[in-house]
Scaffold this active site. Sequence first.
Site, mmCIF file in Angstrom:
data_model
loop_
_atom_site.group_PDB
_atom_site.id
_atom_site.type_symbol
_atom_site.label_atom_id
_atom_site.label_comp_id
_atom_site.label_asym_id
_atom_site.label_seq_id
_atom_site.Cartn_x
_atom_site.Cartn_y
_atom_site.Cartn_z
ATOM 1 N N LYS A 195 0.828 -1.202 0.000
ATOM 2 C CA LYS A 195 0.000 0.000 0.000
ATOM 3 C C LYS A 195 0.867 1.259 0.000
ATOM 4 C CE LYS A 195 -3.892 -2.048 2.552
ATOM 5 N NZ LYS A 195 -4.645 -2.008 3.828
ATOM 6 N N ALA A 228 -1.318 1.037 6.796
ATOM 7 C CA ALA A 228 -1.675 0.035 7.796
ATOM 8 C C ALA A 228 -2.499 -1.080 7.162
ATOM 9 C CB ALA A 228 -2.466 0.678 8.938
ATOM 10 N N ASP A 229 -2.541 -2.203 7.864
ATOM 11 C CA ASP A 229 -3.404 -3.295 7.439
ATOM 12 C C ASP A 229 -3.785 -4.122 8.664
ATOM 13 O OD1 ASP A 229 -4.441 -4.627 4.830
ATOM 14 O OD2 ASP A 229 -3.807 -6.289 6.090
ATOM 15 N N THR A 230 -4.924 -4.784 8.582
ATOM 16 C CA THR A 230 -5.412 -5.606 9.686
ATOM 17 C C THR A 230 -6.057 -6.874 9.143
ATOM 18 O OG1 THR A 230 -5.865 -3.665 11.068
ATOM 19 C CG2 THR A 230 -6.971 -5.704 11.680
ATOM 20 N N SER A 234 -0.847 -4.076 11.285
ATOM 21 C CA SER A 234 0.469 -3.532 10.989
ATOM 22 C C SER A 234 0.375 -2.028 10.824
ATOM 23 C CB SER A 234 1.027 -4.141 9.696
ATOM 24 O OG SER A 234 0.195 -3.817 8.592
#
Length: 218
Positions: free
Chosen positions: A58, A84-86, A121
């Site tokens: 991203k 960010a990522d989840t 993250s």
Amino acid sequence: MEANAPHFKLILGSSSTARRKILADMGYHFTTMSADIDEKAIRKEKPEDLVMALAEAKADAIISKFRNTENLEKDVNPTILVAADTVVVYEGVVREKPSSEAEARQFMKDYANGHAATVSSVLVTNLVTGSRRGEWDKVEVPLLISSQYSISRQIYFHDIPDQVIDKLIEEGIVLYAAGGLIIEHPLILPYVKEVVGSTDSVMGLPKALTERLIKEVL
């Protein structure tokens, strides 16, 4: 607060309403950009590796887009990008955004009867210097009616009625949430029996980690 100081610009690389709210609650003024990537094309065995790889993809996509429209060499102040990522891990299986309405419905029904964790993250990049720092954060989420766990961050759900699930699916937001898990939604809140500890990591942007990484790249 350092976040309000005029010595850097901040970009949130996400279209997530929850992440925007968290960053605003932290006192930051920022703009948003979203990445156009195929998340399903990025696969890792461990959820921790997956969320980091997705955040990096991203960030790289947004940086490429940003450099085509902005001249960073003219900037006196740094420009900071937060990506960010989840994912949700339910009974050992990684759950990303639901691929269908049926999958979103099953996800939500599961959460009254099982044990899940969120892995998030955060990747922060100084677009002027190139400095980059990233880490992941894991929160165990026991989604049970009876309290039998003593870890620091917990969420307990009542059964979510079918009509509520129908409304959430019709609204569409759950289709864009990791694991269909959106504990902050007004339709879900009445069925959250108890939240112990901070929920910002569950919502996709752990505050303390984000704050520290921003400071580290400045």
